[in-house]
Scaffold this motif. Sequence first.
Motif, PDB file in Angstrom:
ATOM      1  N   THR A 148      -2.502  -2.440  28.209  1.00 23.91           N
ATOM      2  CA  THR A 148      -1.877  -1.464  27.307  1.00 23.91           C
ATOM      3  C   THR A 148      -2.195  -1.753  25.838  1.00 23.91           C
ATOM      4  O   THR A 148      -2.328  -0.813  25.047  1.00 23.91           O
ATOM      5  CB  THR A 148      -0.349  -1.396  27.528  1.00 23.91           C
ATOM      6  OG1 THR A 148       0.196  -2.727  27.475  1.00 23.91           O
ATOM      7  CG2 THR A 148      -0.026  -0.789  28.884  1.00 23.91           C
ATOM      8  N   LEU A 149      -2.331  -3.030  25.481  1.00 18.98           N
ATOM      9  CA  LEU A 149      -2.579  -3.322  24.056  1.00 18.98           C
ATOM     10  C   LEU A 149      -3.999  -2.946  23.632  1.00 18.98           C
ATOM     11  O   LEU A 149      -4.220  -2.549  22.489  1.00 18.98           O
ATOM     12  CB  LEU A 149      -2.308  -4.804  23.762  1.00 18.98           C
ATOM     13  CG  LEU A 149      -0.819  -5.181  23.779  1.00 18.98           C
ATOM     14  CD1 LEU A 149      -0.645  -6.697  23.703  1.00 18.98           C
ATOM     15  CD2 LEU A 149      -0.064  -4.507  22.621  1.00 18.98           C
ATOM     16  N   LYS A 150      -4.970  -3.059  24.528  1.00 23.59           N
ATOM     17  CA  LYS A 150      -6.356  -2.731  24.163  1.00 23.59           C
ATOM     18  C   LYS A 150      -6.479  -1.249  23.765  1.00 23.59           C
ATOM     19  O   LYS A 150      -6.996  -0.953  22.676  1.00 23.59           O
ATOM     20  CB  LYS A 150      -7.298  -3.105  25.326  1.00 23.59           C
ATOM     21  CG  LYS A 150      -8.752  -2.744  25.112  1.00 23.59           C
ATOM     22  CD  LYS A 150      -9.402  -3.627  24.070  1.00 23.59           C
ATOM     23  CE  LYS A 150     -10.894  -3.456  23.932  1.00 23.59           C
ATOM     24  NZ  LYS A 150     -11.346  -2.162  23.447  1.00 23.59           N
ATOM     25  N   PRO A 151      -5.993  -0.293  24.592  1.00 17.62           N
ATOM     26  CA  PRO A 151      -6.096   1.115  24.153  1.00 17.62           C
ATOM     27  C   PRO A 151      -5.297   1.412  22.888  1.00 17.62           C
ATOM     28  O   PRO A 151      -5.705   2.259  22.083  1.00 17.62           O
ATOM     29  CB  PRO A 151      -5.570   1.918  25.354  1.00 17.62           C
ATOM     30  CG  PRO A 151      -4.897   0.947  26.247  1.00 17.62           C
ATOM     31  CD  PRO A 151      -5.498  -0.400  25.986  1.00 17.62           C
ATOM     32  N   ILE A 152      -4.181   0.706  22.687  1.00 18.56           N
ATOM     33  CA  ILE A 152      -3.399   0.931  21.462  1.00 18.56           C
ATOM     34  C   ILE A 152      -4.190   0.407  20.256  1.00 18.56           C
ATOM     35  O   ILE A 152      -4.272   1.059  19.210  1.00 18.56           O
ATOM     36  CB  ILE A 152      -2.011   0.251  21.581  1.00 18.56           C
ATOM     37  CG1 ILE A 152      -1.171   1.004  22.619  1.00 18.56           C
ATOM     38  CG2 ILE A 152      -1.304   0.191  20.227  1.00 18.56           C
ATOM     39  CD1 ILE A 152       0.078   0.284  23.073  1.00 18.56           C
ATOM     40  N   ASP A 153      -4.811  -0.756  20.419  1.00 19.05           N
ATOM     41  CA  ASP A 153      -5.637  -1.320  19.331  1.00 19.05           C
ATOM     42  C   ASP A 153      -6.795  -0.372  19.005  1.00 19.05           C
ATOM     43  O   ASP A 153      -7.106  -0.127  17.834  1.00 19.05           O
ATOM     44  CB  ASP A 153      -6.158  -2.702  19.762  1.00 19.05           C
ATOM     45  CG  ASP A 153      -6.713  -3.494  18.594  1.00 19.05           C
ATOM     46  OD1 ASP A 153      -6.240  -3.294  17.452  1.00 19.05           O
ATOM     47  OD2 ASP A 153      -7.633  -4.308  18.821  1.00 19.05           O
ATOM     48  N   LYS A 238       1.750   7.927  23.771  1.00 19.99           N
ATOM     49  CA  LYS A 238       1.946   8.371  25.169  1.00 19.99           C
ATOM     50  C   LYS A 238       0.667   9.004  25.704  1.00 19.99           C
ATOM     51  O   LYS A 238       0.244   8.710  26.821  1.00 19.99           O
ATOM     52  CB  LYS A 238       3.082   9.405  25.245  1.00 19.99           C
ATOM     53  CG  LYS A 238       4.460   8.789  25.116  1.00 19.99           C
ATOM     54  CD  LYS A 238       5.540   9.859  25.182  1.00 19.99           C
ATOM     55  CE  LYS A 238       6.843   9.292  24.659  1.00 19.99           C
ATOM     56  NZ  LYS A 238       7.903  10.275  24.511  1.00 19.99           N
ATOM     57  N   ALA A 239       0.055   9.872  24.878  1.00 18.13           N
ATOM     58  CA  ALA A 239      -1.163  10.557  25.333  1.00 18.13           C
ATOM     59  C   ALA A 239      -2.263   9.535  25.613  1.00 18.13           C
ATOM     60  O   ALA A 239      -2.977   9.629  26.623  1.00 18.13           O
ATOM     61  CB  ALA A 239      -1.605  11.569  24.279  1.00 18.13           C
ATOM     62  N   ARG A 240      -2.408   8.538  24.739  1.00 17.28           N
ATOM     63  CA  ARG A 240      -3.466   7.545  24.937  1.00 17.28           C
ATOM     64  C   ARG A 240      -3.224   6.719  26.203  1.00 17.28           C
ATOM     65  O   ARG A 240      -4.130   6.499  27.006  1.00 17.28           O
ATOM     66  CB  ARG A 240      -3.566   6.629  23.701  1.00 17.28           C
ATOM     67  CG  ARG A 240      -4.578   5.501  23.827  1.00 17.28           C
ATOM     68  CD  ARG A 240      -5.975   5.993  24.241  1.00 17.28           C
ATOM     69  NE  ARG A 240      -6.648   6.746  23.203  1.00 17.28           N
ATOM     70  CZ  ARG A 240      -7.612   6.271  22.422  1.00 17.28           C
ATOM     71  NH1 ARG A 240      -8.051   5.045  22.598  1.00 17.28           N
ATOM     72  NH2 ARG A 240      -8.145   7.036  21.500  1.00 17.28           N
ATOM     73  N   LEU A 241      -1.977   6.285  26.404  1.00 19.38           N
ATOM     74  CA  LEU A 241      -1.701   5.480  27.605  1.00 19.38           C
ATOM     75  C   LEU A 241      -1.837   6.330  28.867  1.00 19.38           C
ATOM     76  O   LEU A 241      -2.305   5.851  29.905  1.00 19.38           O
ATOM     77  CB  LEU A 241      -0.303   4.843  27.524  1.00 19.38           C
ATOM     78  CG  LEU A 241      -0.140   3.764  26.449  1.00 19.38           C
ATOM     79  CD1 LEU A 241       1.298   3.227  26.449  1.00 19.38           C
ATOM     80  CD2 LEU A 241      -1.120   2.603  26.641  1.00 19.38           C
ATOM     81  N   ASP A 242      -1.463   7.602  28.751  1.00 18.51           N
ATOM     82  CA  ASP A 242      -1.547   8.501  29.909  1.00 18.51           C
ATOM     83  C   ASP A 242      -2.989   8.675  30.360  1.00 18.51           C
ATOM     84  O   ASP A 242      -3.270   8.789  31.559  1.00 18.51           O
ATOM     85  CB  ASP A 242      -0.935   9.861  29.522  1.00 18.51           C
ATOM     86  CG  ASP A 242      -0.565  10.665  30.754  1.00 18.51           C
ATOM     87  OD1 ASP A 242      -0.294  10.050  31.796  1.00 18.51           O
ATOM     88  OD2 ASP A 242      -0.563  11.908  30.667  1.00 18.51           O
ATOM     89  N   GLU A 243      -3.930   8.678  29.408  1.00 20.10           N
ATOM     90  CA  GLU A 243      -5.337   8.897  29.788  1.00 20.10           C
ATOM     91  C   GLU A 243      -6.060   7.578  30.093  1.00 20.10           C
ATOM     92  O   GLU A 243      -7.225   7.590  30.468  1.00 20.10           O
ATOM     93  CB  GLU A 243      -6.078   9.663  28.678  1.00 20.10           C
ATOM     94  CG  GLU A 243      -6.338   8.816  27.435  1.00 20.10           C
ATOM     95  CD  GLU A 243      -6.838   9.626  26.245  1.00 20.10           C
ATOM     96  OE1 GLU A 243      -6.599  10.840  26.201  1.00 20.10           O
ATOM     97  OE2 GLU A 243      -7.461   9.006  25.364  1.00 20.10           O
ATOM     98  N   THR A 244      -5.354   6.453  29.954  1.00 23.85           N
ATOM     99  CA  THR A 244      -5.994   5.147  30.198  1.00 23.85           C
ATOM    100  C   THR A 244      -5.923   4.794  31.675  1.00 23.85           C
ATOM    101  O   THR A 244      -4.843   4.793  32.265  1.00 23.85           O
ATOM    102  CB  THR A 244      -5.287   4.046  29.366  1.00 23.85           C
ATOM    103  OG1 THR A 244      -5.401   4.388  27.985  1.00 23.85           O
ATOM    104  CG2 THR A 244      -5.910   2.679  29.596  1.00 23.85           C
ATOM    105  N   THR A 245      -7.086   4.509  32.250  1.00 23.03           N
ATOM    106  CA  THR A 245      -7.096   4.152  33.671  1.00 23.03           C
ATOM    107  C   THR A 245      -6.441   2.776  33.881  1.00 23.03           C
ATOM    108  O   THR A 245      -6.424   1.938  32.988  1.00 23.03           O
ATOM    109  CB  THR A 245      -8.530   4.190  34.228  1.00 23.03           C
ATOM    110  OG1 THR A 245      -8.452   3.885  35.613  1.00 23.03           O
ATOM    111  CG2 THR A 245      -9.448   3.182  33.560  1.00 23.03           C
ATOM    112  N   ARG A 246      -5.888   2.577  35.047  1.00 25.23           N
ATOM    113  CA  ARG A 246      -5.149   1.356  35.431  1.00 25.23           C
ATOM    114  C   ARG A 246      -3.858   1.180  34.621  1.00 25.23           C
ATOM    115  O   ARG A 246      -3.321   0.078  34.546  1.00 25.23           O
ATOM    116  CB  ARG A 246      -6.036   0.105  35.366  1.00 25.23           C
ATOM    117  CG  ARG A 246      -7.221   0.168  36.315  1.00 25.23           C
ATOM    118  CD  ARG A 246      -8.000  -1.115  36.416  1.00 25.23           C
ATOM    119  NE  ARG A 246      -9.242  -0.887  37.139  1.00 25.23           N
ATOM    120  CZ  ARG A 246     -10.250  -1.726  37.188  1.00 25.23           C
ATOM    121  NH1 ARG A 246     -10.155  -2.895  36.576  1.00 25.23           N
ATOM    122  NH2 ARG A 246     -11.353  -1.440  37.859  1.00 25.23           N
TER     123      ARG A 246
END
Length: 337
Positions: A148-153, A238-246
């Motif tokens: 989760t931190l990688k897509p947020i970064d 939310k949108a970024r985490l929603d589209e992140t696989t795994r």
Amino acid sequence: MISVAINGYGTIGKRVADAVAAQDDMKVVGVSKTKPDFEARVAVEKGYDLYISIPEREKLFDEAGIPVSGTVEDMLEEADIVVDATPEGIGAKNLEMYRKKGIKAIFQGGEKHDAIGLSFNSFANYEDSLGAEYTRVVSCNTTGLCRTLKPIDDLCGIKKVRAVMVRRGADPVQVGKGPINAIVPNPPTVPSHHGPDLKTVMKGVNIHTVALLVPTTLMHQHNIMVELEDPVDADEIKARLDETTRVMLVRTSEGLASTAEIMEYAKELGRSRNDLFEIPVWEESINVVDGELFYMQAVHQESDAVPESVDAIRALLEVEDDNMKSIRKTNRAMGIL
Ligand code: NAD
């Protein structure tokens, strides 16, 4: 076809074996056990060739009627690469055997980063392990943080992370481990080792963690606070985490209000062993206050890092240079959402 040996067929090893067997570019050439227990019997019934790590115990396997194909050293002769899923500390001892055999090896999070020299996460640093001899898939907790931190970064930059890690006291099968009626600061020293472990794959991230053990076996749970570089609102996160696989967003309003209900959801998905490879993040918990992001997530410790072991095989053998291609291939074969 890549020939993979699994040394240590326990909680992690049996899952990695099935995940490897599900890929169309890999096959399992053998799994190893120390004792002729039910897992050894089931491994043979599933069609895996069984090798023994303590040759003097062959008679015990004979007496139990469990056929053995040879020793771990014999198994290594058959393989292009070995995934070591032996208990904490034993993997590092096995490194010498792998070096002598000239075989590449993937270790698990119980080994120290320094003992292996390189750590792995499919999203954060896949390319660091391309062509390497050895790498270590970071622990279940660190994999959860990374997911989760990688897509947020990537989305908005991270200034600083603080995380409180609520850890399961034991795996479901560990009947002798606890606590059964206590909350235990663990490690008791602050910050905990989880922050430094994340830095082995997300270099330069500013993170400090504290951790405690609680009487549950189902999952870990993380409470994460992130000071962001660029202003974004909760909906963008939310949108970024929603589209992140795994990673998956789960909603308390749909009845997924606890780790117990999330594990029930994994059963509903029909997953083998009720596994949940994805990191569930509670959508209602995601909030940005004064430029600081808050969210809560859970980690199915027995399975979340298993797809990473599969990706690590492709990285070490350089059969796939692009991490996203390996991730998509692994996901498809394992039915990951
Ligand atoms: P486990 O005890 O469930 O399984 C280990 C297996 O290795 C057992 O089958 C055991 O018989 C076998 N074994 C023991 N000594 C051996 C030897 N010398 N040679 C070959 N096999 C041997 O352990 P686990 O929970 O699967 O943990 C394995 C690794 O994965 C550890 O590094 C651990 O820290 C890490 N890990 C565990 C979890 C978890 O929640 N269980 C999560 C992520 C990472």
